[in-house]
Motif scaffolding. Structure first.
Motif, PDB file in Angstrom:
ATOM      1  N   LEU A  39       0.857  -1.185   0.000  1.00  0.00           N
ATOM      2  CA  LEU A  39       0.000   0.000   0.000  1.00  0.00           C
ATOM      3  C   LEU A  39       0.890   1.230   0.000  1.00  0.00           C
ATOM      4  O   LEU A  39       1.690   1.436   0.917  1.00  0.00           O
ATOM      5  CB  LEU A  39      -0.900  -0.001   1.241  1.00  0.00           C
ATOM      6  CG  LEU A  39      -1.609   1.313   1.602  1.00  0.00           C
ATOM      7  CD1 LEU A  39      -2.574   1.731   0.498  1.00  0.00           C
ATOM      8  CD2 LEU A  39      -2.338   1.168   2.933  1.00  0.00           C
ATOM      9  N   LEU A  40       0.783   2.052  -1.048  1.00  0.00           N
ATOM     10  CA  LEU A  40       1.532   3.303  -1.126  1.00  0.00           C
ATOM     11  C   LEU A  40       0.638   4.456  -0.699  1.00  0.00           C
ATOM     12  O   LEU A  40      -0.459   4.629  -1.233  1.00  0.00           O
ATOM     13  CB  LEU A  40       2.025   3.553  -2.557  1.00  0.00           C
ATOM     14  CG  LEU A  40       2.984   2.528  -3.153  1.00  0.00           C
ATOM     15  CD1 LEU A  40       3.368   2.952  -4.557  1.00  0.00           C
ATOM     16  CD2 LEU A  40       4.217   2.355  -2.276  1.00  0.00           C
ATOM     17  N   LYS A  41       1.097   5.245   0.256  1.00  0.00           N
ATOM     18  CA  LYS A  41       0.354   6.409   0.717  1.00  0.00           C
ATOM     19  C   LYS A  41       1.161   7.660   0.427  1.00  0.00           C
ATOM     20  O   LYS A  41       2.372   7.681   0.636  1.00  0.00           O
ATOM     21  CB  LYS A  41       0.077   6.319   2.224  1.00  0.00           C
ATOM     22  CG  LYS A  41      -0.661   5.073   2.656  1.00  0.00           C
ATOM     23  CD  LYS A  41      -1.162   5.181   4.080  1.00  0.00           C
ATOM     24  CE  LYS A  41      -0.039   5.358   5.080  1.00  0.00           C
ATOM     25  NZ  LYS A  41      -0.531   5.441   6.479  1.00  0.00           N
ATOM     26  N   GLY A  42       0.495   8.711  -0.030  1.00  0.00           N
ATOM     27  CA  GLY A  42       1.218   9.948  -0.267  1.00  0.00           C
ATOM     28  C   GLY A  42       0.395  10.936  -1.056  1.00  0.00           C
ATOM     29  O   GLY A  42      -0.597  10.567  -1.702  1.00  0.00           O
ATOM     30  N   PRO A  43       0.785  12.209  -1.030  1.00  0.00           N
ATOM     31  CA  PRO A  43       0.022  13.249  -1.721  1.00  0.00           C
ATOM     32  C   PRO A  43       0.095  13.118  -3.236  1.00  0.00           C
ATOM     33  O   PRO A  43       0.990  12.458  -3.786  1.00  0.00           O
ATOM     34  CB  PRO A  43       0.703  14.550  -1.248  1.00  0.00           C
ATOM     35  CG  PRO A  43       2.096  14.135  -0.880  1.00  0.00           C
ATOM     36  CD  PRO A  43       1.961  12.756  -0.315  1.00  0.00           C
ATOM     37  N   THR A  44      -0.852  13.747  -3.895  1.00  0.00           N
ATOM     38  CA  THR A  44      -0.892  13.745  -5.352  1.00  0.00           C
ATOM     39  C   THR A  44       0.401  14.302  -5.934  1.00  0.00           C
ATOM     40  O   THR A  44       0.902  15.330  -5.497  1.00  0.00           O
ATOM     41  CB  THR A  44      -2.074  14.606  -5.842  1.00  0.00           C
ATOM     42  OG1 THR A  44      -3.283  14.047  -5.353  1.00  0.00           O
ATOM     43  CG2 THR A  44      -2.116  14.669  -7.350  1.00  0.00           C
ATOM     44  N   TYR A 152      -3.123   5.394  -2.513  1.00  0.00           N
ATOM     45  CA  TYR A 152      -4.157   6.401  -2.271  1.00  0.00           C
ATOM     46  C   TYR A 152      -3.538   7.605  -1.578  1.00  0.00           C
ATOM     47  O   TYR A 152      -2.416   7.542  -1.060  1.00  0.00           O
ATOM     48  CB  TYR A 152      -5.328   5.823  -1.479  1.00  0.00           C
ATOM     49  CG  TYR A 152      -5.169   5.758   0.025  1.00  0.00           C
ATOM     50  CD1 TYR A 152      -5.956   6.548   0.853  1.00  0.00           C
ATOM     51  CD2 TYR A 152      -4.261   4.888   0.629  1.00  0.00           C
ATOM     52  CE1 TYR A 152      -5.844   6.479   2.232  1.00  0.00           C
ATOM     53  CE2 TYR A 152      -4.144   4.811   2.001  1.00  0.00           C
ATOM     54  CZ  TYR A 152      -4.943   5.614   2.801  1.00  0.00           C
ATOM     55  OH  TYR A 152      -4.824   5.553   4.157  1.00  0.00           O
ATOM     56  N   ASN A 153      -4.270   8.694  -1.620  1.00  0.00           N
ATOM     57  CA  ASN A 153      -3.846   9.944  -1.011  1.00  0.00           C
ATOM     58  C   ASN A 153      -4.679  10.161   0.244  1.00  0.00           C
ATOM     59  O   ASN A 153      -5.822  10.590   0.162  1.00  0.00           O
ATOM     60  CB  ASN A 153      -4.054  11.095  -2.005  1.00  0.00           C
ATOM     61  CG  ASN A 153      -3.699  12.458  -1.427  1.00  0.00           C
ATOM     62  OD1 ASN A 153      -3.368  12.582  -0.245  1.00  0.00           O
ATOM     63  ND2 ASN A 153      -3.782  13.478  -2.247  1.00  0.00           N
ATOM     64  N   PRO A 154      -4.145   9.848   1.434  1.00  0.00           N
ATOM     65  CA  PRO A 154      -4.949   9.929   2.657  1.00  0.00           C
ATOM     66  C   PRO A 154      -5.420  11.332   2.989  1.00  0.00           C
ATOM     67  O   PRO A 154      -6.458  11.510   3.636  1.00  0.00           O
ATOM     68  CB  PRO A 154      -4.005   9.390   3.741  1.00  0.00           C
ATOM     69  CG  PRO A 154      -2.637   9.544   3.172  1.00  0.00           C
ATOM     70  CD  PRO A 154      -2.774   9.382   1.696  1.00  0.00           C
ATOM     71  N   GLY A 155      -4.702  12.358   2.538  1.00  0.00           N
ATOM     72  CA  GLY A 155      -5.130  13.722   2.828  1.00  0.00           C
ATOM     73  C   GLY A 155      -6.250  14.206   1.951  1.00  0.00           C
ATOM     74  O   GLY A 155      -6.894  15.227   2.238  1.00  0.00           O
ATOM     75  N   TYR A 156      -6.529  13.484   0.882  1.00  0.00           N
ATOM     76  CA  TYR A 156      -7.518  13.911  -0.099  1.00  0.00           C
ATOM     77  C   TYR A 156      -8.861  13.220   0.095  1.00  0.00           C
ATOM     78  O   TYR A 156      -9.896  13.715  -0.320  1.00  0.00           O
ATOM     79  CB  TYR A 156      -6.982  13.606  -1.498  1.00  0.00           C
ATOM     80  CG  TYR A 156      -7.897  13.993  -2.635  1.00  0.00           C
ATOM     81  CD1 TYR A 156      -8.029  15.325  -3.018  1.00  0.00           C
ATOM     82  CD2 TYR A 156      -8.620  13.030  -3.334  1.00  0.00           C
ATOM     83  CE1 TYR A 156      -8.858  15.685  -4.070  1.00  0.00           C
ATOM     84  CE2 TYR A 156      -9.437  13.383  -4.381  1.00  0.00           C
ATOM     85  CZ  TYR A 156      -9.555  14.706  -4.746  1.00  0.00           C
ATOM     86  OH  TYR A 156     -10.379  15.061  -5.784  1.00  0.00           O
ATOM     87  N   GLN A 157      -8.823  12.058   0.752  1.00  0.00           N
ATOM     88  CA  GLN A 157     -10.036  11.259   0.837  1.00  0.00           C
ATOM     89  C   GLN A 157     -10.997  11.796   1.885  1.00  0.00           C
ATOM     90  O   GLN A 157     -10.615  12.335   2.914  1.00  0.00           O
ATOM     91  CB  GLN A 157      -9.681   9.801   1.172  1.00  0.00           C
ATOM     92  CG  GLN A 157      -8.590   9.232   0.299  1.00  0.00           C
ATOM     93  CD  GLN A 157      -8.900   9.343  -1.175  1.00  0.00           C
ATOM     94  OE1 GLN A 157     -10.057   9.362  -1.564  1.00  0.00           O
ATOM     95  NE2 GLN A 157      -7.873   9.426  -1.997  1.00  0.00           N
ATOM     96  N   SER A 158     -12.286  11.602   1.632  1.00  0.00           N
ATOM     97  CA  SER A 158     -13.316  11.964   2.594  1.00  0.00           C
ATOM     98  C   SER A 158     -13.563  10.785   3.523  1.00  0.00           C
ATOM     99  O   SER A 158     -13.027   9.688   3.338  1.00  0.00           O
ATOM    100  CB  SER A 158     -14.621  12.311   1.864  1.00  0.00           C
ATOM    101  OG  SER A 158     -15.159  11.148   1.258  1.00  0.00           O
ATOM    102  N   VAL A 159     -14.389  11.010   4.539  1.00  0.00           N
ATOM    103  CA  VAL A 159     -14.714   9.938   5.472  1.00  0.00           C
ATOM    104  C   VAL A 159     -15.373   8.777   4.746  1.00  0.00           C
ATOM    105  O   VAL A 159     -15.190   7.608   5.078  1.00  0.00           O
ATOM    106  CB  VAL A 159     -15.642  10.469   6.583  1.00  0.00           C
ATOM    107  CG1 VAL A 159     -16.100   9.329   7.490  1.00  0.00           C
ATOM    108  CG2 VAL A 159     -14.942  11.544   7.404  1.00  0.00           C
ATOM    109  N   LEU A 160     -16.154   9.089   3.715  1.00  0.00           N
ATOM    110  CA  LEU A 160     -16.871   8.052   2.983  1.00  0.00           C
ATOM    111  C   LEU A 160     -15.976   7.329   1.993  1.00  0.00           C
ATOM    112  O   LEU A 160     -16.370   6.294   1.450  1.00  0.00           O
ATOM    113  CB  LEU A 160     -18.073   8.672   2.239  1.00  0.00           C
ATOM    114  CG  LEU A 160     -19.149   9.294   3.132  1.00  0.00           C
ATOM    115  CD1 LEU A 160     -20.244   9.916   2.275  1.00  0.00           C
ATOM    116  CD2 LEU A 160     -19.748   8.248   4.068  1.00  0.00           C
ATOM    117  N   LYS A 161     -14.775   7.872   1.722  1.00  0.00           N
ATOM    118  CA  LYS A 161     -13.863   7.241   0.783  1.00  0.00           C
ATOM    119  C   LYS A 161     -12.528   6.986   1.475  1.00  0.00           C
ATOM    120  O   LYS A 161     -11.597   7.768   1.376  1.00  0.00           O
ATOM    121  CB  LYS A 161     -13.662   8.104  -0.458  1.00  0.00           C
ATOM    122  CG  LYS A 161     -14.844   8.082  -1.413  1.00  0.00           C
ATOM    123  CD  LYS A 161     -14.482   8.725  -2.732  1.00  0.00           C
ATOM    124  CE  LYS A 161     -15.609   8.557  -3.738  1.00  0.00           C
ATOM    125  NZ  LYS A 161     -15.255   9.099  -5.067  1.00  0.00           N
TER     126      LYS A 161
END
Length: 272
Positions: A39-44, A152-161
């Motif tokens: 799982l890669l996490k990081g900003p766009t 995915y970009n954890p700072g961009y996602q909403s609670v529902l996503k």
């Protein structure tokens, strides 16, 4: 990266340009040796896709990519029956292709897909390494070399996503971010084909935008945007004109925000 890797078997293919900023290469290669999903996490725009490309080259494996979107279904990943030449034939989706061929399957921004879609990856992301294909009434065992990578970009996602815990806990997580200043200057200069001084000025602008207090921006100036601006400079635009087109007007449509960013461009970048 190791010199005796499988990538040495592919001399005709140039290695993707990537500069490590931490232990992400070592973690990825260790996970690959265990066939563990990643799982890669990081900003766009911080280099997640380029990192996967570099790792696929290092391992000498094919890379099959699918971009997540809100209309993505499990059939988009697994496959479906299509009408061809008057006959109904089965066509593998990207995930099935990777499972059959022992490739790396990279699901970019996977949380953009419907949550019920991500469930299809669960049996591939644990000890089973299997892909059930209900429409064919069969289950595929992953070929040697298959590896699942999602981002995915954890700072961009909403609670529902967001990724469900049942999904997250199947993966080795690697967190990426924008590179340190000197590394980012090297990347922008190389990728855009510009001199170090110009790359340094663009990176300085990017850092200034990222550090704005109380910023109304949903996304900041990514390394990708800085490279786009640098490419325009390489084609003859001034750094200020390039930054306004590739950075400022990309980041916002709000007149007040654009005006403020234009002022920042004038303050940071040299005059034409």
């Amino acid at each position: 990266m190791s010199s005796n890797s499988a990538a040495a078997l592919l001399p005709s293919v140039a290695a993707p340009f990537y500069r490590a900023v931490g232990d992400e290469v070592e973690v990825f290669l260790a996970a690959a040796r265990r066939s563990a999903p990643i799982l890669l996490k990081g900003p766009t725009g911080c280099g997640k896709t380029r990192f996967v490309e570099a790792m696929a080259h290092e391992l000498g494996r094919e890379l099959i990519t699918a971009a997540g979107h809100e209309d993505m279904t499990s059939a988009d990943l697994v496959g479906r029956f299509l009408l061809k030449g008057g006959e109904t034939v089965w066509v593998d989706g990207p995930l099935t292709r990777a499972v059959r061929e022992g490739a790396i399957c990279y699901l970019d921004e996977v949380v953009e897909a419907r949550q019920d879609t991500t469930v299809v990856i669960h049996p591939l992301a644990d000890h089973r390494r299997e892909l059930p294909i209900d429409r064919l009434a069969t289950t595929l065992r992953a070929a040697p070399g298959f590896q699942l990578v999602i981002s995915y970009n954890p700072g961009y996602q909403s609670v529902l996503k967001s990724l469900k815990e049942s999904t997250r806990q199947r993966f080795v997580a690697i967190e990426l971010d924008f590179p340190p200043v000197e590394t980012e200057i090297e990347i922008v200069a190389h990728e855009a084909g510009i001199d170090t001084a110009t790359a340094s000025a663009l990176v300085g602008l990017g850092r200034a935008i990222r550090n704005l207090d109380g910023s109304p921006l949903r996304e900041v100036a990514s390394t990708r945007l800085l490279i786009l601006a640098g490419g325009l400079v390489a084609e003859g635009l001034s750094p200020r004109a390039a930054a306004r087109s590739a950075i400022v007007r990309t980041l916002s449509d709000d007149a007040d925000v654009v005006r403020a960013l234009d002022e920042l461009v004038d303050a940071v970048l040299p005059r034409p």
